[in-house]
Scaffold this motif. Structure first.
Motif, PDB file in Angstrom:
ATOM      1  N   THR A  51      -0.794  -1.339 -41.033  1.00 31.25           N
ATOM      2  CA  THR A  51      -1.913  -0.580 -40.388  1.00 31.25           C
ATOM      3  C   THR A  51      -2.117   0.370 -39.643  1.00 31.25           C
ATOM      4  O   THR A  51      -1.142   0.031 -39.026  1.00 31.25           O
ATOM      5  CB  THR A  51      -3.271  -2.214 -40.429  1.00 31.25           C
ATOM      6  OG1 THR A  51      -2.646  -2.833 -39.398  1.00 31.25           O
ATOM      7  CG2 THR A  51      -3.392  -2.585 -41.450  1.00 31.25           C
ATOM      8  N   ASP A  52      -3.006   0.562 -39.419  1.00 30.79           N
ATOM      9  CA  ASP A  52      -3.244   1.749 -37.814  1.00 30.79           C
ATOM     10  C   ASP A  52      -4.274   1.241 -36.799  1.00 30.79           C
ATOM     11  O   ASP A  52      -3.325   1.474 -35.939  1.00 30.79           O
ATOM     12  CB  ASP A  52      -4.349   2.951 -38.326  1.00 30.79           C
ATOM     13  CG  ASP A  52      -3.914   3.235 -39.292  1.00 30.79           C
ATOM     14  OD1 ASP A  52      -2.680   4.437 -39.544  1.00 30.79           O
ATOM     15  OD2 ASP A  52      -4.126   3.996 -40.493  1.00 30.79           O
ATOM     16  N   ILE A  53      -4.842   1.001 -36.793  1.00 30.27           N
ATOM     17  CA  ILE A  53      -5.634  -0.397 -35.953  1.00 30.27           C
ATOM     18  C   ILE A  53      -6.275  -1.453 -36.491  1.00 30.27           C
ATOM     19  O   ILE A  53      -6.021  -1.987 -36.811  1.00 30.27           O
ATOM     20  CB  ILE A  53      -7.025   0.970 -35.524  1.00 30.27           C
ATOM     21  CG1 ILE A  53      -6.514   2.217 -35.839  1.00 30.27           C
ATOM     22  CG2 ILE A  53      -7.918   0.145 -34.824  1.00 30.27           C
ATOM     23  CD1 ILE A  53      -8.396   2.872 -36.296  1.00 30.27           C
ATOM     24  N   LEU A  54      -5.850  -2.546 -35.227  1.00 30.82           N
ATOM     25  CA  LEU A  54      -6.167  -4.078 -35.441  1.00 30.82           C
ATOM     26  C   LEU A  54      -7.197  -4.266 -34.618  1.00 30.82           C
ATOM     27  O   LEU A  54      -7.314  -4.031 -33.958  1.00 30.82           O
ATOM     28  CB  LEU A  54      -5.044  -4.849 -34.734  1.00 30.82           C
ATOM     29  CG  LEU A  54      -3.735  -4.617 -35.258  1.00 30.82           C
ATOM     30  CD1 LEU A  54      -2.674  -5.087 -34.526  1.00 30.82           C
ATOM     31  CD2 LEU A  54      -3.251  -5.069 -36.918  1.00 30.82           C
ATOM     32  N   PHE A  81       3.201  -6.951 -34.293  1.00 31.66           N
ATOM     33  CA  PHE A  81       3.876  -7.847 -33.564  1.00 31.66           C
ATOM     34  C   PHE A  81       3.810  -7.336 -32.081  1.00 31.66           C
ATOM     35  O   PHE A  81       3.929  -7.906 -31.463  1.00 31.66           O
ATOM     36  CB  PHE A  81       5.681  -7.817 -33.486  1.00 31.66           C
ATOM     37  CG  PHE A  81       5.834  -8.468 -35.158  1.00 31.66           C
ATOM     38  CD1 PHE A  81       6.223  -9.440 -34.966  1.00 31.66           C
ATOM     39  CD2 PHE A  81       6.283  -7.963 -36.356  1.00 31.66           C
ATOM     40  CE1 PHE A  81       6.823 -10.317 -36.221  1.00 31.66           C
ATOM     41  CE2 PHE A  81       6.535  -8.267 -37.420  1.00 31.66           C
ATOM     42  CZ  PHE A  81       6.527  -9.841 -37.652  1.00 31.66           C
ATOM     43  N   ASP A  82       3.837  -5.886 -31.572  1.00 36.53           N
ATOM     44  CA  ASP A  82       3.388  -5.539 -30.500  1.00 36.53           C
ATOM     45  C   ASP A  82       2.140  -6.031 -30.691  1.00 36.53           C
ATOM     46  O   ASP A  82       1.850  -6.545 -28.926  1.00 36.53           O
ATOM     47  CB  ASP A  82       2.837  -4.023 -30.459  1.00 36.53           C
ATOM     48  CG  ASP A  82       4.321  -3.578 -31.057  1.00 36.53           C
ATOM     49  OD1 ASP A  82       5.454  -3.681 -31.005  1.00 36.53           O
ATOM     50  OD2 ASP A  82       4.430  -2.272 -31.552  1.00 36.53           O
ATOM     51  N   LEU A  98       1.709  -7.306 -42.803  1.00 39.23           N
ATOM     52  CA  LEU A  98       1.136  -6.661 -42.065  1.00 39.23           C
ATOM     53  C   LEU A  98       1.424  -5.707 -41.015  1.00 39.23           C
ATOM     54  O   LEU A  98       1.167  -4.896 -41.202  1.00 39.23           O
ATOM     55  CB  LEU A  98      -0.001  -6.953 -40.775  1.00 39.23           C
ATOM     56  CG  LEU A  98      -1.176  -7.616 -41.469  1.00 39.23           C
ATOM     57  CD1 LEU A  98      -2.280  -8.695 -40.370  1.00 39.23           C
ATOM     58  CD2 LEU A  98      -2.142  -6.595 -42.147  1.00 39.23           C
ATOM     59  N   GLN A  99       2.757  -5.828 -41.074  1.00 44.31           N
ATOM     60  CA  GLN A  99       3.669  -4.494 -40.400  1.00 44.31           C
ATOM     61  C   GLN A  99       4.087  -3.355 -40.590  1.00 44.31           C
ATOM     62  O   GLN A  99       4.324  -3.502 -41.807  1.00 44.31           O
ATOM     63  CB  GLN A  99       5.534  -6.026 -39.968  1.00 44.31           C
ATOM     64  CG  GLN A  99       6.118  -5.207 -38.873  1.00 44.31           C
ATOM     65  CD  GLN A  99       7.575  -5.227 -38.733  1.00 44.31           C
ATOM     66  OE1 GLN A  99       8.094  -6.195 -39.854  1.00 44.31           O
ATOM     67  NE2 GLN A  99       7.956  -5.259 -38.304  1.00 44.31           N
ATOM     68  N   GLY A 100       3.674  -2.655 -40.088  1.00 41.90           N
ATOM     69  CA  GLY A 100       4.178  -0.930 -40.927  1.00 41.90           C
ATOM     70  C   GLY A 100       2.732  -0.746 -41.487  1.00 41.90           C
ATOM     71  O   GLY A 100       2.924   0.361 -42.187  1.00 41.90           O
ATOM     72  N   VAL A 156      -7.893  -8.420 -44.571  1.00 43.50           N
ATOM     73  CA  VAL A 156      -8.047  -9.468 -43.712  1.00 43.50           C
ATOM     74  C   VAL A 156      -6.471  -9.851 -44.396  1.00 43.50           C
ATOM     75  O   VAL A 156      -6.427 -10.680 -45.456  1.00 43.50           O
ATOM     76  CB  VAL A 156      -9.612 -10.398 -44.733  1.00 43.50           C
ATOM     77  CG1 VAL A 156      -9.497 -12.045 -43.448  1.00 43.50           C
ATOM     78  CG2 VAL A 156     -10.273  -9.540 -43.683  1.00 43.50           C
ATOM     79  N   SER A 157      -5.715 -10.905 -43.155  1.00 44.25           N
ATOM     80  CA  SER A 157      -4.936 -11.688 -43.468  1.00 44.25           C
ATOM     81  C   SER A 157      -3.910 -11.945 -42.542  1.00 44.25           C
ATOM     82  O   SER A 157      -4.476 -11.516 -41.297  1.00 44.25           O
ATOM     83  CB  SER A 157      -3.555 -10.482 -44.038  1.00 44.25           C
ATOM     84  OG  SER A 157      -2.872 -10.916 -44.356  1.00 44.25           O
ATOM     85  N   HIS A 158      -3.414 -13.093 -43.016  1.00 44.08           N
ATOM     86  CA  HIS A 158      -2.382 -14.036 -41.467  1.00 44.08           C
ATOM     87  C   HIS A 158      -0.804 -13.260 -41.778  1.00 44.08           C
ATOM     88  O   HIS A 158       0.018 -14.466 -41.044  1.00 44.08           O
ATOM     89  CB  HIS A 158      -2.623 -15.405 -41.302  1.00 44.08           C
ATOM     90  CG  HIS A 158      -2.658 -15.915 -42.887  1.00 44.08           C
ATOM     91  ND1 HIS A 158      -3.052 -16.572 -43.175  1.00 44.08           N
ATOM     92  CD2 HIS A 158      -1.459 -16.599 -43.316  1.00 44.08           C
ATOM     93  CE1 HIS A 158      -2.863 -17.033 -44.656  1.00 44.08           C
ATOM     94  NE2 HIS A 158      -1.445 -16.985 -44.190  1.00 44.08           N
ATOM     95  N   ASP A 159      -0.643 -12.638 -42.775  1.00 44.48           N
ATOM     96  CA  ASP A 159       1.020 -12.964 -42.648  1.00 44.48           C
ATOM     97  C   ASP A 159       1.640 -11.808 -42.194  1.00 44.48           C
ATOM     98  O   ASP A 159       0.708 -10.242 -41.927  1.00 44.48           O
ATOM     99  CB  ASP A 159       0.655 -12.461 -44.410  1.00 44.48           C
ATOM    100  CG  ASP A 159       2.127 -13.122 -44.842  1.00 44.48           C
ATOM    101  OD1 ASP A 159       2.847 -11.963 -43.873  1.00 44.48           O
ATOM    102  OD2 ASP A 159       2.302 -12.897 -46.003  1.00 44.48           O
TER     103      ASP A 159
END
Length: 638
Positions: free
Chosen positions: A509-512, A528-529, A505-507, A498-501
């Motif tokens: 995680t596999d799933i949002l 970013f996508d 987070l970039q690169g 759980v993060s807002h940074d």
């Protein structure tokens, strides 16, 4: 413009700032960087008048206004959210009173050529510009727009401030600063209390802001998107770079390499001179040359490498024990807090080895679902089942507060260490920046950042195969965040973040999973996508609503022709506005350059009265053009 000249201040006998000088231009976007304790927050407090300095000077206009948001504060008020935010416009009365006072004074004076008369005219113009920008007639719509941007909902506006957490109350304080429209905004870690959507909104606001902005932040993406100048504070000195943070990092590396090379060359030169002195010290024929070399060494300014903060946590998570293929299986889960619905009929399946992120606005249920998975919250509808042999390691937002304050740092780790690990406790704590003195301290005397590091160290000792980390980067510096990110990337278990940074987070995680309106939506993409898709979908939704309005009633042939002509006229009007916007932007660019050149001259030496009059005329014109630009930009956007 603000001039800081030869500023010095000491702390515990050490020079925090030693004859520091720099300027803040009218539209500067500055990121303040430096290791923890370098003096970033202190400098912000000095600039807004909340801290004293020992020597030097800070020169600014009488009408200079400054808005300052500290890292932490405890707002105390019993008004509603809207009422509290609307207090930003109380300043209007003060401006109006001062303008009336100036008008009265000008009516009695006849020294039209004097400096005092000119200064009153300048102050009057600046205050009138301020009143124009604040615009009390649109105070409530402006306030609602800012509050919505910072994550509040319309139903929150009439709720009492005491109903909200300190983080949400800090958002109201930030809203008041933005609504006051000061000449200079000082922000100390403003993203700590914001979610991704609010951070994005704040970025766009600050990018377009008419005045200057100075930011202290550990959010690399936030700094890169806003700042165009980076001021590094190190060992009592500052280094000023005309770049954003990422470009500064490379230039900083080059500077240290250059210093190292220069120091090696200088040491070689010193060694040769000392060798000459030693060889010929007692020869009368070389006495003059020896004395000359000694004087040269005495006068030589020794090159040293700037103090580099090499302190950052270093660790990796232990190998994850085996678990079943399905780690978390949630079906039809709903959760209410009294009358407030948080989650509604949620389905979620997380497989072994996956790294997933929970994202969305604060209050949408991310932490609630995390606590349900951990087992902290049990009163919910539906099913939440853990897979075979799943062992959870949980890092809560308030993890630091959950530590036993009466135990020492060593005891906190010793209590959970097993077997051989107990012999390595000091080494482990050293990896989290706790030295021999620190490990004997009681937890209750640690800073927020130290408690967060201790909680991470405690988590590292647990053999788990499901990590659940809720805002783990709060209070961590940029280097330590990178190390934590690499540790998660190497971790072979399952991870829920759980993060807002965004940079963190970039690169990673596999799933949002986006939490919105009590439901969750799955995305197989990078953060970013996802944000880019969100912007596109919002635009499409706005266009769809506009089209629905236009197509609501059937149109006759003559109506269609009329509509066609109207659309053509709208397109012509839009082109005209865009052309005007480009022209104004060009004028603003030229004016800013001219003003910048004049400010350079002012910073070097005093100028004559005519120069200052021309300078003020250009600034007044710039304010008018910025106001025109903002109006046009809003019309085009509409």
């Amino acid at each position: 413009m603000i001039n800081i000249n030869n500023l010095s201040i000491s702390f515990n006998g050490d020079k925090l700032f030693d004859n520091v000088s720099f300027t803040i231009g009218d539209k500067d976007r500055i990121g303040l960087v430096g290791k923890n304790g370098a003096g970033k927050s202190t400098l912000l407090k000095i600039l807004c008048g909340k801290s004293e300095y020992e020597s030097g000077s800070i020169i600014m206009s009488k009408t200079q206004t400054i808005g300052y948001l500290p890292q932490e504060m405890i707002p105390s008020c019993s008004t509603t959210v809207l009422q509290e935010a609307m207090k930003a416009f109380e300043e209007i009365k003060n401006f109006s009173d001062r303008i009336n006072q100036i008008n009265h004074e000008l009516s009695k004076r006849e020294d039209y050529q004097s400096k005092e008369y000119e200064n009153l005219i300048i102050e009057q113009n600046e205050l009138n510009e301020k009143l124009l920008m604040l615009d009390s007639k649109t105070a409530e719509p402006q306030t609602e727009k800012v509050l919505l941007g910072l994550g509040f909902k319309r139903e929150d506006f009439n709720r009492n401030m005491t109903e909200f957490s300190s983080g949400w109350q800090m958002r109201v304080e930030l809203a008041k600063i933005l609504l006051r429209k000061p000449n200079l905004i000082l922000l100390d870690e403003p993203t700590n209390h914001l979610d991704i959507e609010s951070i994005t909104w704040l970025e766009n606001f600050l990018i377009r802001y008419y005045g200057a902005v100075v930011i202290v932040s550990h959010d690399r993406c936030f700094l890169d998107n806003i700042t165009k100048r980076t001021i590094e504070i190190t060992a009592g000195k500052i280094y000023d770079y005309k770049t954003n943070y990422s470009a500064y990092v490379e230039l900083h590396r080059q500077r240290i390499e250059s210093q190292n090379s220069q120091m090696i060359n200088q040491q070689r030169q010193i060694a040769e001179v000392e060798k000459f002195i030693e060889r010929f010290r007692y020869k009368a024929t070389k006495a003059r040359q020896v004395q000359s070399k000694i004087k040269m060494l005495d006068k030589m300014e020794r090159i040293s490498i700037d103090d580099i903060d090499t302190n950052s946590i270093h660790f990796q998570f232990p190998k994850a024990p085996h678990s079943g293929k399905i780690v978390v299986d949630i079906k039809g889960l709903s959760k209410n807090y009294e009358q407030k619905k948080v989650l509604d009929n949620i389905d979620l399946l997380i497989e072994k080895g996956k790294k997933v992120a929970f994202i969305g606005r604060n209050g949408e249920g991310k932490s609630t679902l995390s606590k349900i998975v951990v087992g902290e919250i049990k009163d919910y509808l539906g099913q939440c089942t853990l897979g075979a042999n799943v062992k959870i390691g949980y890092f809560a937002q308030n993890q630091a507060a959950l530590l036993d304050g009466e135990k020492t740092v060593f005891e906190t780790i010793d209590d959970i260490a097993k077997g051989e690990v107990r012999t390595k406790i000091r080494s482990i704590l050293g990896g989290f920046l706790f030295d021999e003195q620190d490990i004997e301290k009681k937890v209750k005397v640690l800073s927020g950042g130290e408690k967060m590091r201790l909680a991470l160290a405690k988590l590292m000792l647990s053999e788990v195969n499901l990590l659940i980390l809720d805002e783990p980067t709060n209070h961590l510096d940029l280097d330590s965040k990178d190390i934590l990110k690499n540790a998660i990337l190497r971790y072979d278990g399952t991870c829920i973040l759980v993060s807002h940074d965004r940079d963190f987070l970039q690169g990673l995680t596999d799933i949002l999973y986006e939490f919105k309106d009590h439901r969750i939506k799955e995305y197989h993409c990078d953060i970013f996508d996802f944000l880019e898709m969100k912007q596109i979908s919002q635009l499409e939704e706005m266009n769809l609503q506009a089209t629905k309005k236009e197509n609501k009633l059937p149109k006759t042939e003559s109506e269609n022709k009329k509509l066609f002509e109207q659309n053509k006229e709208k397109e012509r009007e839009l082109r005209k506005k865009k052309n005007s916007l480009q022209r104004i932007e060009k004028e603003i660019e030229n004016l800013e350059k001219e003003i910048g050149d004049m400010e350079e001259k002012i910073s070097v030496s005093l100028q004559n009265d005519a120069f200052y009059t021309e300078y003020q005329i250009k600034k007044d014109k710039l304010y008018r053009l910025m106001s025109e630009w903002e109006t046009l930009a809003m019309e085009i956007e509409k």
